[in-house]
Write a protein that holds these residues in place. Structure first.
Motif, PDB file in Angstrom:
ATOM      1  N   ALA A 170     -13.248  -7.550 -15.326  1.00 46.14           N
ATOM      2  CA  ALA A 170     -13.160  -8.704 -16.226  1.00 46.14           C
ATOM      3  C   ALA A 170     -12.062  -8.550 -17.276  1.00 46.14           C
ATOM      4  O   ALA A 170     -11.557  -9.547 -17.796  1.00 46.14           O
ATOM      5  N   ASP A 171     -11.705  -7.309 -17.593  1.00 45.56           N
ATOM      6  CA  ASP A 171     -10.685  -7.047 -18.612  1.00 45.56           C
ATOM      7  C   ASP A 171      -9.319  -6.994 -17.945  1.00 45.56           C
ATOM      8  O   ASP A 171      -9.012  -6.057 -17.194  1.00 45.56           O
ATOM      9  N   VAL A 172      -8.489  -7.963 -18.206  1.00 49.79           N
ATOM     10  CA  VAL A 172      -7.183  -8.023 -17.565  1.00 49.79           C
ATOM     11  C   VAL A 172      -6.331  -6.819 -17.928  1.00 49.79           C
ATOM     12  O   VAL A 172      -5.466  -6.394 -17.151  1.00 49.79           O
ATOM     13  N   ASN A 173      -6.574  -6.232 -19.094  1.00 51.16           N
ATOM     14  CA  ASN A 173      -5.781  -5.077 -19.517  1.00 51.16           C
ATOM     15  C   ASN A 173      -6.136  -3.803 -18.753  1.00 51.16           C
ATOM     16  O   ASN A 173      -5.407  -2.808 -18.834  1.00 51.16           O
ATOM     17  N   SER A 174      -7.251  -3.815 -18.027  1.00 48.40           N
ATOM     18  CA  SER A 174      -7.644  -2.635 -17.253  1.00 48.40           C
ATOM     19  C   SER A 174      -7.085  -2.663 -15.832  1.00 48.40           C
ATOM     20  O   SER A 174      -7.253  -1.705 -15.079  1.00 48.40           O
ATOM     21  N   ILE A 175      -6.424  -3.752 -15.465  1.00 56.60           N
ATOM     22  CA  ILE A 175      -5.888  -3.900 -14.118  1.00 56.60           C
ATOM     23  C   ILE A 175      -4.668  -2.985 -13.940  1.00 56.60           C
ATOM     24  O   ILE A 175      -3.736  -2.992 -14.752  1.00 56.60           O
ATOM     25  N   ARG A 176      -4.677  -2.224 -12.855  1.00 58.17           N
ATOM     26  CA  ARG A 176      -3.594  -1.280 -12.571  1.00 58.17           C
ATOM     27  C   ARG A 176      -2.759  -1.784 -11.394  1.00 58.17           C
ATOM     28  O   ARG A 176      -3.312  -2.221 -10.377  1.00 58.17           O
ATOM     29  N   TYR A 177      -1.453  -1.675 -11.524  1.00 61.91           N
ATOM     30  CA  TYR A 177      -0.561  -1.946 -10.400  1.00 61.91           C
ATOM     31  C   TYR A 177       0.799  -1.341 -10.715  1.00 61.91           C
ATOM     32  O   TYR A 177       1.150  -1.114 -11.880  1.00 61.91           O
ATOM     33  N   PHE A 178       1.553  -1.043  -9.684  1.00 60.05           N
ATOM     34  CA  PHE A 178       2.889  -0.488  -9.872  1.00 60.05           C
ATOM     35  C   PHE A 178       3.828  -1.618 -10.304  1.00 60.05           C
ATOM     36  O   PHE A 178       4.156  -2.503  -9.510  1.00 60.05           O
ATOM     37  N   ARG A 179       4.259  -1.551 -11.541  1.00 60.50           N
ATOM     38  CA  ARG A 179       5.049  -2.641 -12.106  1.00 60.50           C
ATOM     39  C   ARG A 179       6.507  -2.634 -11.630  1.00 60.50           C
ATOM     40  O   ARG A 179       7.210  -3.629 -11.792  1.00 60.50           O
ATOM     41  N   ASP A 180       6.935  -1.525 -11.045  1.00 55.93           N
ATOM     42  CA  ASP A 180       8.327  -1.413 -10.597  1.00 55.93           C
ATOM     43  C   ASP A 180       8.435  -1.336  -9.074  1.00 55.93           C
ATOM     44  O   ASP A 180       9.464  -0.949  -8.536  1.00 55.93           O
ATOM     45  N   TYR A 181       7.361  -1.721  -8.380  1.00 58.45           N
ATOM     46  CA  TYR A 181       7.318  -1.516  -6.928  1.00 58.45           C
ATOM     47  C   TYR A 181       7.979  -2.633  -6.142  1.00 58.45           C
ATOM     48  O   TYR A 181       7.794  -3.820  -6.435  1.00 58.45           O
ATOM     49  N   GLN A 182       8.752  -2.239  -5.150  1.00 57.35           N
ATOM     50  CA  GLN A 182       9.256  -3.131  -4.123  1.00 57.35           C
ATOM     51  C   GLN A 182       8.951  -2.485  -2.773  1.00 57.35           C
ATOM     52  O   GLN A 182       8.898  -1.254  -2.667  1.00 57.35           O
ATOM     53  N   LYS A 183       8.777  -3.286  -1.743  1.00 54.45           N
ATOM     54  CA  LYS A 183       8.365  -2.731  -0.449  1.00 54.45           C
ATOM     55  C   LYS A 183       9.366  -1.691   0.064  1.00 54.45           C
ATOM     56  O   LYS A 183       8.979  -0.745   0.764  1.00 54.45           O
ATOM     57  N   GLU A 184      10.649  -1.838  -0.307  1.00 53.36           N
ATOM     58  CA  GLU A 184      11.656  -0.881   0.146  1.00 53.36           C
ATOM     59  C   GLU A 184      11.401   0.527  -0.390  1.00 53.36           C
ATOM     60  O   GLU A 184      11.920   1.512   0.157  1.00 53.36           O
ATOM     61  N   ASP A 185      10.573   0.635  -1.452  1.00 50.32           N
ATOM     62  CA  ASP A 185      10.242   1.950  -2.002  1.00 50.32           C
ATOM     63  C   ASP A 185       9.385   2.770  -1.046  1.00 50.32           C
ATOM     64  O   ASP A 185       9.237   3.989  -1.236  1.00 50.32           O
ATOM     65  N   PHE A 186       8.804   2.125  -0.043  1.00 52.83           N
ATOM     66  CA  PHE A 186       8.011   2.855   0.940  1.00 52.83           C
ATOM     67  C   PHE A 186       8.886   3.790   1.763  1.00 52.83           C
ATOM     68  O   PHE A 186       8.426   4.830   2.240  1.00 52.83           O
ATOM     69  N   VAL A 187      10.159   3.463   1.914  1.00 58.34           N
ATOM     70  CA  VAL A 187      11.070   4.296   2.710  1.00 58.34           C
ATOM     71  C   VAL A 187      11.204   5.695   2.116  1.00 58.34           C
ATOM     72  O   VAL A 187      10.984   6.695   2.820  1.00 58.34           O
ATOM     73  N   PRO A 188      11.567   5.851   0.824  1.00 61.98           N
ATOM     74  CA  PRO A 188      11.649   7.222   0.279  1.00 61.98           C
ATOM     75  C   PRO A 188      10.294   7.919   0.198  1.00 61.98           C
ATOM     76  O   PRO A 188      10.237   9.149   0.251  1.00 61.98           O
ATOM     77  N   ALA A 189       9.194   7.170   0.090  1.00 55.01           N
ATOM     78  CA  ALA A 189       7.877   7.801   0.063  1.00 55.01           C
ATOM     79  C   ALA A 189       7.594   8.476   1.400  1.00 55.01           C
ATOM     80  O   ALA A 189       7.105   9.615   1.452  1.00 55.01           O
ATOM     81  N   VAL A 190       7.911   7.790   2.494  1.00 56.25           N
ATOM     82  CA  VAL A 190       7.733   8.379   3.827  1.00 56.25           C
ATOM     83  C   VAL A 190       8.675   9.562   4.005  1.00 56.25           C
ATOM     84  O   VAL A 190       8.306  10.607   4.554  1.00 56.25           O
ATOM     85  N   ARG A 191       9.899   9.414   3.516  1.00 57.62           N
ATOM     86  CA  ARG A 191      10.880  10.497   3.637  1.00 57.62           C
ATOM     87  C   ARG A 191      10.410  11.739   2.873  1.00 57.62           C
ATOM     88  O   ARG A 191      10.585  12.874   3.348  1.00 57.62           O
ATOM     89  N   ASN A 192       9.811  11.559   1.703  1.00 58.56           N
ATOM     90  CA  ASN A 192       9.316  12.709   0.934  1.00 58.56           C
ATOM     91  C   ASN A 192       8.261  13.482   1.714  1.00 58.56           C
ATOM     92  O   ASN A 192       8.249  14.719   1.704  1.00 58.56           O
ATOM     93  N   LEU A 193       7.362  12.771   2.361  1.00 58.52           N
ATOM     94  CA  LEU A 193       6.347  13.457   3.171  1.00 58.52           C
ATOM     95  C   LEU A 193       7.010  14.258   4.284  1.00 58.52           C
ATOM     96  O   LEU A 193       6.680  15.433   4.498  1.00 58.52           O
ATOM     97  N   ARG A 194       7.933  13.639   4.989  1.00 57.56           N
ATOM     98  CA  ARG A 194       8.584  14.321   6.107  1.00 57.56           C
ATOM     99  C   ARG A 194       9.386  15.515   5.627  1.00 57.56           C
ATOM    100  O   ARG A 194       9.374  16.581   6.260  1.00 57.56           O
ATOM    101  N   ASP A 195      10.078  15.367   4.510  1.00 55.78           N
ATOM    102  CA  ASP A 195      10.853  16.485   3.964  1.00 55.78           C
ATOM    103  C   ASP A 195       9.942  17.647   3.596  1.00 55.78           C
ATOM    104  O   ASP A 195      10.298  18.817   3.792  1.00 55.78           O
ATOM    105  N   ASP A 196       8.768  17.354   3.054  1.00 53.78           N
ATOM    106  CA  ASP A 196       7.863  18.422   2.667  1.00 53.78           C
ATOM    107  C   ASP A 196       7.292  19.130   3.892  1.00 53.78           C
ATOM    108  O   ASP A 196       7.110  20.358   3.866  1.00 53.78           O
TER     109      ASP A 196
END
Length: 565
Positions: free
Chosen positions: A482-508
């Protein structure tokens, strides 16, 4: 000929393995007095003694590429190659050194006309150097000369396929080595002679899966009560459907947001219908995914499964359900009724094993153990390590009693610290989300800390790494929050950011390899967590973008490419 897959009972195999390890330990003590540098192979199990299912399911698992492990004698010469991780552990305990990177991935079983059997031999029963050959004629000639034949360690492919490389053999008069063709120049420069090719294998093989929420059906979520109050209807898709449709609660609260992705390409489905799962499985396998990880809940008040059993039952009735492996992960939250009291341990463990772990397509580790996950242990009894350990023990006991098998129990990090996995008797860790990254509400911070997050699990502990596809819980407002201020989301996210996230897993995976029980697994959050904005299943705005990114980023080769059916 020794068979790679044993047909004796699991219990007998395990007793034999424990005996082999005890014999190995005794041999190591004697060897120390004799100043022996390398444990003879006679002290370790024969290749291929891992625990695998019998009958029709055996062929399915035999076709899964497995890691080919290389171990080196204590003096730096004499190399043992095996796909049997129990054998690898025993050889390391006997003084051999395991190379951190696996040689490649190849199936244990092979089909006539498509694969070479790789035979393992050594010059004598006490020799500490091994040779692999794909030639039955060479094998037979060596045996005729007195060599010891130890069996088939796996199969290479006759022809080069997508993503494959040639496996080659080298020698220098002291030992034989096998390596991928990319290392040929390096080994020749080091004084080795090229002996020839051994067929084709995969340099890497990732087993990727997605977290699955099987609760998208009428009565599947407690939020339906709030939906009736806010949206004048009972609907498990409320919020998601409404924000997509342009409801003022979404557009007025976040006027700059784009909610056009909040509709699955398959529509707002009912996962109590096996046809829904048929589509999910077809789509996932077309993109190369290997498994689903189902979150599983318990109602301690009614002492029955909570909601997830409906979706799981429909999954198990899908006509193509054996095309995809699956696991269940127990989410015992620290509030009623989703906790699991100690008095209900036996009942819950019995149900999990009987209904799910017993299935032929239950996900297995690379050493053949069926996997059970625990995503939140805080509601197991009082949440103490002792209570968590008791539940892990109960799962093991039920698997032994019902299936005659050992199971692999994986704890979710950071809900449970990866460093504490041994303290509760679990086998390894996995992750699904990074809570610190989510709380920061910055995907760039998540990306910058992603590999450090993996590193929080000690290097000696197994880890199934994870990737966040996003996080956005705005559709929970105001029904679940009910509290809008408690809502969490990535404010700087774009779908293209999924590419480096997958790459980080593979690199590790490449740079920080662990013991290969589950090191090549990848856990994606999530397939359909629409309330948390983490859904890689195709949607109306982005189509197959996330699945295509996984396929290219992880080098998945199964399936013909993502298709929506």
């Amino acid at each position: 000929m020794p068979k790679l897959i044993k047909t004796s009972k699991v219990a007998e195999r395990r007793r034999a393995r424990r005996l082999s390890i005890r014999v190995l330990a005794a041999f190591v003590i004697l060897a120390a007095f004799a100043a022996t540098l390398v444990t003879p192979a006679a002290a370790v199990p024969d290749p291929g003694s891992g625990t695998w299912p019998a009958g029709e399911v055996k062929a399915r698992h035999d076709a899964e590429p497995m890691p080919l492990v290389e171990l080196v004698g204590a003096a730096g010469t004499g190399r043992l190659y095996t796909t049997d991780l129990d054998e690898a552990r025993a050889a390391a305990a006997g003084g051999m050194r395991r190379e951190p990177q696996v040689v490649g991935y190849l199936p244990i079983g092979g089909s006539i006309g498509t694969a070479h059997a790789l035979y393992r031999l050594k010059p004598s029963a006490t020799a500490t150097r091994w040779l692999l050959t794909a030639s039955a004629d060479e094998r037979d000639a060596l045996v005729a000369q007195g060599w010891r034949y130890e069996g088939v360690v796996g199969h290479s492919y006759l022809r080069r396929g997508a993503g494959m490389a040639q496996l080659q053999r080298f020698s220098n008069g002291r030992e034989w080595r096998v390596a991928l063709e990319s290392r040929r120049a390096e080994l020749i420069a080091a004084g080795y002679r090229f002996d020839g090719g051994l067929g084709y294998v995969y340099p890497t093989w990732v087993r990727a899966g997605a977290v699955m929420f099987p609760m998208w059906h009428p009565g599947g979520h407690a939020k339906e009560n709030g939906c009736e109050r806010i949206y004048d209807r009972r609907d498990v898709w409320c919020g998601v459907r409404d924000f997509y449709d342009g409801h003022p609660l979404g557009t007025d609260t976040w006027p700059d947001a784009d909610f056009s992705w909040l509709r699955p390409s398959a529509g707002y489905y009912d996962d109590a219908d096996p046809k829904t799962w048929q589509r999910h499985i077809d789509t996932a396998t077309s993109a190369g995914l290997s498994f689903f990880n189902f979150y599983w809940y318990w109602d301690s008040k009614q002492q029955v499964e909570y909601s997830s059993d409906v979706g799981l039952a429909a999954f198990l009735r899908a006509p193509n359900q054996t095309d995809l492996d699956f696991m269940v992960t127990v989410c015992a939250h620290d509030y009623a009724p989703l906790e699991i009291p100690v008095a209900q341990y036996q009942r819950t463990a019995s149900i999990i094993v009987e209904k799910y772990v017993s299935q032929p397509n239950a996900l297995r580790t690379n050493d053949g153990r069926k996997i059970i996950g625990i995503c939140d242990p805080r509601g197991l009894g009082a949440g103490s390590k002792a209570d968590i350990a008791a539940f892990v023990s109960q799962l093991r006991a039920e698997a032994r009693d019902q299936l005659g098998e050992d199971v692999y129990v994986s704890m979710s990090h950071p809900a449970f610290r990866g460093a504490d996995v041994p303290a509760v008797g679990a086998d390894g860790a996995h992750c699904t989300t990074d809570s610190a990254g989510i709380e920061s509400q910055s995907f760039s911070r998540y990306l910058s800390g992603q590999r450090a997050f993996y590193g929080q699990v000690p290097a000696g502990t197994d880890l199934m790494r994870c990737v966040l596809s996003g996080f956005d819980e705005r559709t929970r407002y105001p029904v679940q929050k009910a509290d809008v201020n408690s809502i969490r989301y990535f404010r700087d996210y774009q779908k293209e950011d999924f590419v480096p996230a997958v790459r980080n897993l593979r690199d590790d995976q490449r740079a920080a390899p662990r013991f290969p029980n589950v090191d090549n697994f990848a856990m994606i959050f999530a397939w359909n967590e629409w309330d948390e904005g983490a859904s890689i299943e195709p949607n109306e705005r982005d189509g197959c973008y996330f699945l295509n990114t996984l396929r290219s980023g992880l080098g998945l080769v199964r399936g013909g490419g993502c298709s929506v059916r």
